[in-house]
Design an enzyme around this catalytic site. Sequence first.
Site, PDB file in Angstrom:
ATOM      1  N   GLU A  70      27.066  59.124  58.961  1.00 45.04           N
ATOM      2  CA  GLU A  70      27.477  59.675  60.279  1.00 45.04           C
ATOM      3  C   GLU A  70      28.960  59.363  60.536  1.00 45.04           C
ATOM      4  O   GLU A  70      29.742  60.295  61.165  1.00 45.04           O
ATOM      5  CB  GLU A  70      26.405  59.590  61.491  1.00 45.04           C
ATOM      6  CG  GLU A  70      25.221  60.602  61.468  1.00 45.04           C
ATOM      7  CD  GLU A  70      25.623  61.752  61.832  1.00 45.04           C
ATOM      8  OE1 GLU A  70      26.423  62.617  60.940  1.00 45.04           O
ATOM      9  OE2 GLU A  70      25.706  62.243  62.958  1.00 45.04           O
ATOM     10  N   SER A  93      13.227  55.710  68.250  1.00 44.42           N
ATOM     11  CA  SER A  93      12.881  55.244  69.900  1.00 44.42           C
ATOM     12  C   SER A  93      11.569  54.945  70.116  1.00 44.42           C
ATOM     13  O   SER A  93      10.790  55.728  69.625  1.00 44.42           O
ATOM     14  CB  SER A  93      13.762  56.184  70.820  1.00 44.42           C
ATOM     15  OG  SER A  93      14.966  56.291  70.551  1.00 44.42           O
TER      16      SER A  93
HETATM   17  C1  LIG Z   1      19.654  64.263  73.937  1.00 46.24           C
HETATM   18  C2  LIG Z   1      19.039  63.087  73.205  1.00 46.24           C
HETATM   19  C3  LIG Z   1      18.155  63.243  72.058  1.00 46.24           C
HETATM   20  C4  LIG Z   1      17.659  62.085  71.577  1.00 46.24           C
HETATM   21  N1  LIG Z   1      16.997  62.335  70.334  1.00 46.24           N
HETATM   22  C5  LIG Z   1      16.225  61.223  70.000  1.00 46.24           C
HETATM   23  C6  LIG Z   1      15.541  61.260  68.605  1.00 46.24           C
HETATM   24  O1  LIG Z   1      15.691  62.582  68.008  1.00 46.24           O
HETATM   25  N2  LIG Z   1      14.917  60.425  68.218  1.00 46.24           N
HETATM   26  C7  LIG Z   1      14.935  58.933  68.853  1.00 46.24           C
HETATM   27  O2  LIG Z   1      14.158  58.257  68.146  1.00 46.24           O
HETATM   28  N3  LIG Z   1      15.591  58.920  69.805  1.00 46.24           N
HETATM   29  C8  LIG Z   1      16.297  59.908  70.408  1.00 46.24           C
HETATM   30  N4  LIG Z   1      16.937  59.819  71.652  1.00 46.24           N
HETATM   31  C9  LIG Z   1      16.641  58.365  72.659  1.00 46.24           C
HETATM   32  C10 LIG Z   1      18.051  57.601  72.215  1.00 46.24           C
HETATM   33  O3  LIG Z   1      18.362  57.180  70.967  1.00 46.24           O
HETATM   34  C11 LIG Z   1      17.653  56.484  73.248  1.00 46.24           C
HETATM   35  O4  LIG Z   1      17.720  57.155  74.604  1.00 46.24           O
HETATM   36  C12 LIG Z   1      18.750  55.592  73.167  1.00 46.24           C
HETATM   37  O5  LIG Z   1      18.833  54.757  72.105  1.00 46.24           O
HETATM   38  C13 LIG Z   1      18.926  54.488  74.366  1.00 46.24           C
HETATM   39  O6  LIG Z   1      17.516  53.874  74.373  1.00 46.24           O
HETATM   40  P1  LIG Z   1      16.647  53.669  75.739  1.00 46.24           P
HETATM   41  O7  LIG Z   1      16.612  55.116  76.292  1.00 46.24           O
HETATM   42  O8  LIG Z   1      15.181  53.316  75.467  1.00 46.24           O
HETATM   43  O9  LIG Z   1      17.356  52.970  76.941  1.00 46.24           O
HETATM   44  P2  LIG Z   1      17.658  51.547  76.863  1.00 46.24           P
HETATM   45  O10 LIG Z   1      18.061  50.999  75.668  1.00 46.24           O
HETATM   46  O11 LIG Z   1      16.433  50.841  77.684  1.00 46.24           O
HETATM   47  O12 LIG Z   1      18.916  51.357  77.832  1.00 46.24           O
HETATM   48  C14 LIG Z   1      18.965  51.561  79.256  1.00 46.24           C
HETATM   49  C15 LIG Z   1      20.459  51.182  79.949  1.00 46.24           C
HETATM   50  O13 LIG Z   1      20.711  49.757  79.558  1.00 46.24           O
HETATM   51  C16 LIG Z   1      21.837  49.665  78.682  1.00 46.24           C
HETATM   52  N5  LIG Z   1      21.815  48.664  77.836  1.00 46.24           N
HETATM   53  C17 LIG Z   1      20.736  48.377  76.999  1.00 46.24           C
HETATM   54  N6  LIG Z   1      21.353  47.323  76.142  1.00 46.24           N
HETATM   55  C18 LIG Z   1      22.251  47.117  76.487  1.00 46.24           C
HETATM   56  C19 LIG Z   1      23.280  46.159  76.126  1.00 46.24           C
HETATM   57  N7  LIG Z   1      22.601  44.980  74.969  1.00 46.24           N
HETATM   58  N8  LIG Z   1      24.488  45.750  76.717  1.00 46.24           N
HETATM   59  C20 LIG Z   1      24.739  46.737  77.550  1.00 46.24           C
HETATM   60  N9  LIG Z   1      24.125  47.713  77.989  1.00 46.24           N
HETATM   61  C21 LIG Z   1      22.691  47.740  77.389  1.00 46.24           C
HETATM   62  C22 LIG Z   1      22.108  51.114  78.040  1.00 46.24           C
HETATM   63  O14 LIG Z   1      23.454  51.274  77.848  1.00 46.24           O
HETATM   64  C23 LIG Z   1      21.513  51.999  79.033  1.00 46.24           C
HETATM   65  O15 LIG Z   1      22.655  52.553  80.055  1.00 46.24           O
HETATM   66  C24 LIG Z   1      17.617  60.908  72.108  1.00 46.24           C
HETATM   67  C25 LIG Z   1      18.171  60.742  73.426  1.00 46.24           C
HETATM   68  C26 LIG Z   1      18.819  61.654  74.069  1.00 46.24           C
HETATM   69  C27 LIG Z   1      19.736  61.770  75.467  1.00 46.24           C
END
Ligand SMILES: Cc1cc2nc3c(=O)[nH]c(=O)nc-3n(C[C@H](O)[C@H](O)[C@H](O)COP(=O)(O)OP(=O)(O)OC[C@H]3O[C@@H](n4cnc5c(N)ncnc54)[C@H](O)[C@@H]3O)c2cc1C
Length: 380
Positions: free
Chosen positions: A246, A131
């Site tokens: 996975e 991310s």
């Molecule tokens: C406990 C935890 C551990 C994590 N560990 C890691 C890690 O080790 N390495 C790493 O790289 N990342 C990690 N992450 C990050 C995680 O992979 C991202 O938070 C996740 O992929 C969502 O990306 P974002 O936070 O940028 O949200 P966004 O992608 O910005 O999404 C924000 C909101 O918009 C919605 N949304 C976005 N696109 C769409 C769509 N096309 N259709 C419908 N809804 C949509 C999403 O569902 C969400 O509700 C972790 C997250 C958590 C909570």
Amino acid sequence: MEFGWESDHLAYRDDVVAFLDEELPSHWHGATAVLGSRENVAYSRRFAGLLAERGWLTPHWPSEYGGEEASPWMLAALGEELWSRGEPRGPQYMNANWIGPSIMAHGTPEQQSRYLPPISAGNVVWCQGFSEPDSGTDLASLRTRAERDGAEYVVNGEKIWTSYGDVAEHCYLLVRTDPQSERHQGISVLLVDMPADGLEVNTIPGVVGEHSFNELVFRDVRVPVENRLGPEHEGWAVVREALSFERVGAPRWARAAFVLNEAIEAALSADRKLDEVALQAIGVAKSACEAARILSYRVIDERARDLPPSPHGNMARAAMVQAERLVAEACLTIDGPETLAYGSRADHQVRKSLAAGVAAGTYEVQLNLISRLHLGLPKG
Ligand SMILES: Cc1cc2nc3c(=O)[nH]c(=O)nc-3n(C[C@H](O)[C@H](O)[C@H](O)COP(=O)(O)OP(=O)(O)OC[C@H]3O[C@@H](n4cnc5c(N)ncnc54)[C@H](O)[C@@H]3O)c2cc1C
């Protein structure tokens, strides 16, 4: 339909449970065990070593890499027991389930002999650098750049939410190696040794509890070309395959069911009356845990029969998030005013359910995929 565990699976599960009862410190046994706290990450190294001694850390790996070629069902039994106790493998879970297999599938012999033995011995921590601040769900838009300079890549950019980034010895990092290409093309995987000159790791406080979130800032970090995993610019295929190892992912429903049982037992042993509203919340939560369990077993069955990944995986993931959320609601109902306390069972469960709906692909995205891939509806 006849559905049950085979006797060798049951015996294996009994052995695992006896080991966990004996080995895990008391705080792991309760509903408030904190996944990802510093203390527990440190403990995970010791614990993973003990699992490795018994052949239980990488039982599903091929024998040439120290595994026992255990079936997906054996692995599922192990995963359920470990997850229901709060996943004491911590970051080792990721190593064993997809980072190690990805290196087996795409690594050079040198990479395999360097990185795999510490994973199967349980004494190394990896983090996953996927991310970025503007690339989460839309991961293919990632911008962290790796430019070739002779026998090295020079990496610049920023990763965020990197679990265990502050304690990891290696990072499985996604970078853009071809700036002209768009989206899925021009991405590569680098295996980065940590710490590294120019790599700043900043810990980020998060609402999910003591889980260690980090930001990784790369400023001219030099990574040898020999640390690239798989062909240059073709990292998207490498990482997709890695994550398909996975399939159903963590059996979160097992943890949710454990917490629900604990809440019920606590109420009964305190002679607390469970009113109609609480009984309904329990019924709904229990049904959700069972639905998630059965949907997960469908995916494990597909894996056991070597079938390709299917939308059943998305359904199982969505059902697990629902189970976590409904157990949180049930805990709020069962535990009453106690739920207001920081560190209470309900507080922990609400935080876990928040994380469950975001980590490893959000709940909303799983729902979109079910509509498109399972129901065949057009992209929205
Ligand atoms: C406990 C935890 C551990 C994590 N560990 C890691 C890690 O080790 N390495 C790493 O790289 N990342 C990690 N992450 C990050 C995680 O992979 C991202 O938070 C996740 O992929 C969502 O990306 P974002 O936070 O940028 O949200 P966004 O992608 O910005 O999404 C924000 C909101 O918009 C919605 N949304 C976005 N696109 C769409 C769509 N096309 N259709 C419908 N809804 C949509 C999403 O569902 C969400 O509700 C972790 C997250 C958590 C909570």
